[in-house]
Design an enzyme around this catalytic site. Structure first.
Site, mmCIF file in Angstrom:
data_model
loop_
_atom_site.group_PDB
_atom_site.id
_atom_site.type_symbol
_atom_site.label_atom_id
_atom_site.label_comp_id
_atom_site.label_asym_id
_atom_site.label_seq_id
_atom_site.Cartn_x
_atom_site.Cartn_y
_atom_site.Cartn_z
ATOM 1 N N THR A 191 0.866 -1.179 0.000
ATOM 2 C CA THR A 191 0.000 0.000 0.000
ATOM 3 C C THR A 191 0.904 1.232 0.000
ATOM 4 O OG1 THR A 191 -1.702 -1.188 1.225
ATOM 5 C CG2 THR A 191 -1.864 1.214 1.189
ATOM 6 N N LYS A 224 -8.043 0.616 -2.886
ATOM 7 C CA LYS A 224 -7.527 0.235 -1.561
ATOM 8 C C LYS A 224 -7.611 1.407 -0.599
ATOM 9 C CE LYS A 224 -5.411 -2.057 1.705
ATOM 10 N NZ LYS A 224 -4.004 -2.462 1.689
ATOM 11 N N LYS A 242 0.384 5.497 8.524
ATOM 12 C CA LYS A 242 0.888 5.713 7.165
ATOM 13 C C LYS A 242 -0.239 5.690 6.157
ATOM 14 C CE LYS A 242 2.063 2.342 4.791
ATOM 15 N NZ LYS A 242 1.480 1.439 3.750
#
Length: 280
Positions: free
Chosen positions: A92, A167, A235
């Site tokens: 990711t 995502k 993050k």
């Protein structure tokens, strides 16, 4: 499938069980991790543990990157592109980094599939992740054995980059839900209520979400078995906000602030349910 070799770069909490799933499906696997000790358990499953990214990718048919963030993936980019293998990028990393990797792969003539996954440690161990694949249509059949090994469902969602964008959308929901659960648990405690009553009252009805019980239970018990680390959730929250382009994602701003407080209080390596401490 025994003649297909997949190099897995990154064997952390997600990459390691994904590599095990590849072996379980009969695929050959090589693995590299910056901290080699984290990759060594794969030898028991018949995977070759390598000392460098270059060693892992040499002669591989596929390279699957599952690393912490964009800069970490960028550090292995040269080795990946030099291998000529199909590059399945499952880390990711957000929109800009995905674009850079796709562009670099195109310039090098390397087939590139942007394929982040939904799910955490347990689905990775069970091989039931949801793969959000995006890339050239002609790679669908070629990648199917890899995605079938690591996931219970694969969605092809468009050109490379669409998977990473989806995502972020899904992560926004997960982050907001976890943060909202923490806020309700903390509020119940502040009002001198047993927070288990909150989980009871939403149970079985239209408001019920199993994830709230999972994370809420961890918050209430103050036990945080690692499924997805607070530092990585932070993050991801920042990646979502970066991609928002002016949209007012107030829930994600709150989640990011609370995750940052929790991380600064020493809970960065614990499960993201430790956002509870940021709320308190």
């Amino acid at each position: 499938m025994a003649d297909v070799t997949v190099a897995v770069l990154g064997t952390g909490i997600m990459g390691l069980p994904m590599a095990v799933s590849l072996r379980r499906a009969g695929l050959r696997a090589r693995a590299w991790n910056r901290t080699t000790e984290k990759a060594r358990p794969l030898a028991e499953h018949g995977a070759e543990v390598c000392d460098s990214p270059g060693q892992a990718v040499a002669g591989a048919d596929f390279v699957l990157t599952m690393l912490a963030d964009g800069p970490a993936v960028d550090q292995v980019r040269e080795a990946v592109l030099g291998s000529g293998a199909v590059w399945i990028q499952s880390s990711t990393v957000g929109v800009p980094w995905t674009g850079r990797f796709a562009e670099a792969a195109g310039e090098a003539g390397v087939p590139f599939v942007d394929a982040p996954v939904l799910g955490t440690k347990q689905p990775a161990e069970q091989g039931t992740l949801v793969v959000l694949a995006s890339g050239p249509e002609e790679l669908r059949e070629r990648c199917a054995p890899i995605f079938d090994a690591i996931g219970g469902r694969t969605l092809w969602v468009g050109p490379a980059g669409a998977g990473s964008r989806l995502k972020l959308v899904a992560n926004a929901w997960v982050l907001a839900l976890t943060n909202a659960t923490a806020e309700s648990v903390v509020l119940a405690e502040t009002l001198d209520l047993d927070p288990r009553l909150f989980l009871d009252v939403i149970g079985g009805g239209s408001l019920d979400v199993p994830y709230a019980h999972l994370k809420g239970g961890a918050m209430i018990s103050r036990e945080f078995p690692l499924s997805f680390a607070t530092k990585h959730a932070l993050k991801d929250a920042k990646l979502v906000l970066e991609a928002a382009d002016g949209a007012d994602l107030a829930g994600i701003r709150a989640a990011s602030a609370h995750l940052e407080k929790a991380a600064k209080a020493g809970h960065g390596e614990e499960d993201m349910a430790a956002v509870y401490f940021g709320v308190r």
